[in-house]
Motif scaffolding. Sequence first.
Motif, mmCIF file in Angstrom:
data_model
loop_
_atom_site.group_PDB
_atom_site.id
_atom_site.type_symbol
_atom_site.label_atom_id
_atom_site.label_comp_id
_atom_site.label_asym_id
_atom_site.label_seq_id
_atom_site.Cartn_x
_atom_site.Cartn_y
_atom_site.Cartn_z
ATOM 1 N N GLU A 1 -7.617 10.971 6.669
ATOM 2 C CA GLU A 1 -7.824 9.743 6.329
ATOM 3 C C GLU A 1 -7.872 8.468 7.430
ATOM 4 O O GLU A 1 -7.715 9.011 8.464
ATOM 5 N N TYR A 2 -8.086 7.544 7.102
ATOM 6 C CA TYR A 2 -8.018 6.438 8.221
ATOM 7 C C TYR A 2 -9.080 7.114 9.350
ATOM 8 O O TYR A 2 -8.628 6.944 10.592
ATOM 9 N N CYS B 1 -4.111 -3.574 6.618
ATOM 10 C CA CYS B 1 -4.665 -2.279 6.073
ATOM 11 C C CYS B 1 -6.156 -2.318 6.582
ATOM 12 O O CYS B 1 -6.670 -3.296 6.288
ATOM 13 N N HIS C 1 1.156 5.565 -0.921
ATOM 14 C CA HIS C 1 0.362 6.700 -1.109
ATOM 15 C C HIS C 1 1.185 7.653 -2.083
ATOM 16 O O HIS C 1 0.614 8.342 -3.025
ATOM 17 N N ARG D 1 0.965 -1.433 -0.094
ATOM 18 C CA ARG D 1 -0.053 0.060 0.149
ATOM 19 C C ARG D 1 0.758 1.363 0.103
ATOM 20 O O ARG D 1 1.646 1.533 0.885
ATOM 21 N N HIS E 1 -13.993 1.816 5.537
ATOM 22 C CA HIS E 1 -12.883 1.183 6.059
ATOM 23 C C HIS E 1 -13.278 -0.057 7.056
ATOM 24 O O HIS E 1 -14.593 -0.098 7.139
ATOM 25 N N ALA F 1 -1.446 1.647 8.337
ATOM 26 C CA ALA F 1 -1.036 2.994 8.033
ATOM 27 C C ALA F 1 -0.180 3.773 8.904
ATOM 28 O O ALA F 1 0.735 4.579 8.559
ATOM 29 N N ARG F 2 -0.210 3.192 10.293
ATOM 30 C CA ARG F 2 0.867 3.941 11.090
ATOM 31 C C ARG F 2 2.087 3.343 11.246
ATOM 32 O O ARG F 2 3.169 3.814 11.620
ATOM 33 N N VAL G 1 -2.780 12.594 6.408
ATOM 34 C CA VAL G 1 -3.280 11.007 6.289
ATOM 35 C C VAL G 1 -3.687 10.883 7.890
ATOM 36 O O VAL G 1 -4.588 10.041 7.955
ATOM 37 N N GLN G 2 -3.307 11.565 8.881
ATOM 38 C CA GLN G 2 -3.715 11.365 10.058
ATOM 39 C C GLN G 2 -5.088 12.039 10.461
ATOM 40 O O GLN G 2 -5.979 11.476 10.953
ATOM 41 N N TYR H 1 4.757 11.424 3.512
ATOM 42 C CA TYR H 1 3.814 10.733 4.020
ATOM 43 C C TYR H 1 4.038 10.896 5.726
ATOM 44 O O TYR H 1 5.125 10.814 5.886
#
Length: 377
Positions: free
Chosen positions: A233-234, A93, A46, A44, A363, A209-210, A229-230, A166
Amino acid sequence: SWSTVLKEKHPDMLHLLQFPYNGEPPKRLVTDKEITPNPLHFVRNHGGIPLIDKDKYSFVVDGFVAKPREYTLNDLMDESRFPRMEKIITMQCSGTRRIEQILKYPGQGDEVPQAPWAEGAIGTAKYVGISMKKVIKECGGLVEGAKHLEFYGADTYFKDDKTMNYLVSIPYSKVKANEVMLTWEMNGEPLPAIHGFPLRIMVFGYIGARSVKWLYRIKAIKQPSRAPVQSQEYLYFPQQVGKHNFKLTDGIQIQEMPVSSAIMSPWHKQVCIHNGKIRCKGWAYSGGGRWPERVELSSDGGFNWYTVPVDNLSKKRRWTWRTWQFELPCDPEGWVEIVCRCWDNALNTQPPNVRTAWNWGLHVTSSCHRISVYSIN
Ligand code: MTE
Ligand code: MO
């Protein structure tokens, strides 16, 4: 970038997106092995895949730490400073099995196009490295008031006409618990470029993601990162949230995945010729250091359940999935619905169907996995 994909990945990977590269292993190979071979581990990204010279590589630890420092790989590998850490970790993910939400509710939540992951956006590997706790300790610990660590990846990420790196954060408590690792080795090989060479983070039991790849900076901060992203997203939105009333601030940051499982064989719409038992295999996983205790299967849409004997489950570990196989009794001929359900050691289980799992953002598809097969007995 594409030549790295061809060099490092299995030729049968399902390429979800060419750039940024996203791919997952084909269904038949997802649970073939309890430890996922590197060429089959999902990817995955970005942005692009930075190719970094390890001899020139270093990263910094700064922000609200007592003594900011810079580290090379050799510093980290010095066992007199940092004890070597070796761990088998499953990384999932939060988009795993999103395809089920997309197919069930076409058009919903797709203002921002999202990768249509199936059951393969999960993988397990043995990582070698050190605990991040020791590094922060060498930097004198965090300054009063700092509670989070921000991780910067060297890849660039494109959003709202801006280019940035990222970047995400996690609570420092996770580092203090020794559940965050800096790793340079995956399944006995140097980390592949596509998985973050020369150094990535692994955050045990949190969504993929982390676990930042191509790390170049760790920054101690007071609040969770405000980077996109934080903060954009997610995020998990409760089911009353949709296009009409969606506000980013209503989102819950996704960290630990709830318990889930999937059937890797047979496949949806497969014709199964059998002698009263359909051979099934798959995986089960729970985030946050919980583990699958029990896997159950049904061949009648979830009315009657069979328990998969524990001997048919792979080894129980704190931070990994368990793969399983089972000869599922099935008398009827014609279309039958096979369902899979897992219970973790905290007695969490899965919502019955994707309708209860649907959420804006698509998600965490943790509902019972359902497939229809044509049974010939
Ligand atoms: N790290 C960087 N630098 N860039 C990224 O795009 N993607 C994250 C995470 N770390 C990402 C990253 C996401 S969303 C996931 S699921 C995992 O990496 C995937 O790791 P893998 O590609 O090694 O499987
Ligand atoms: Mo992800």
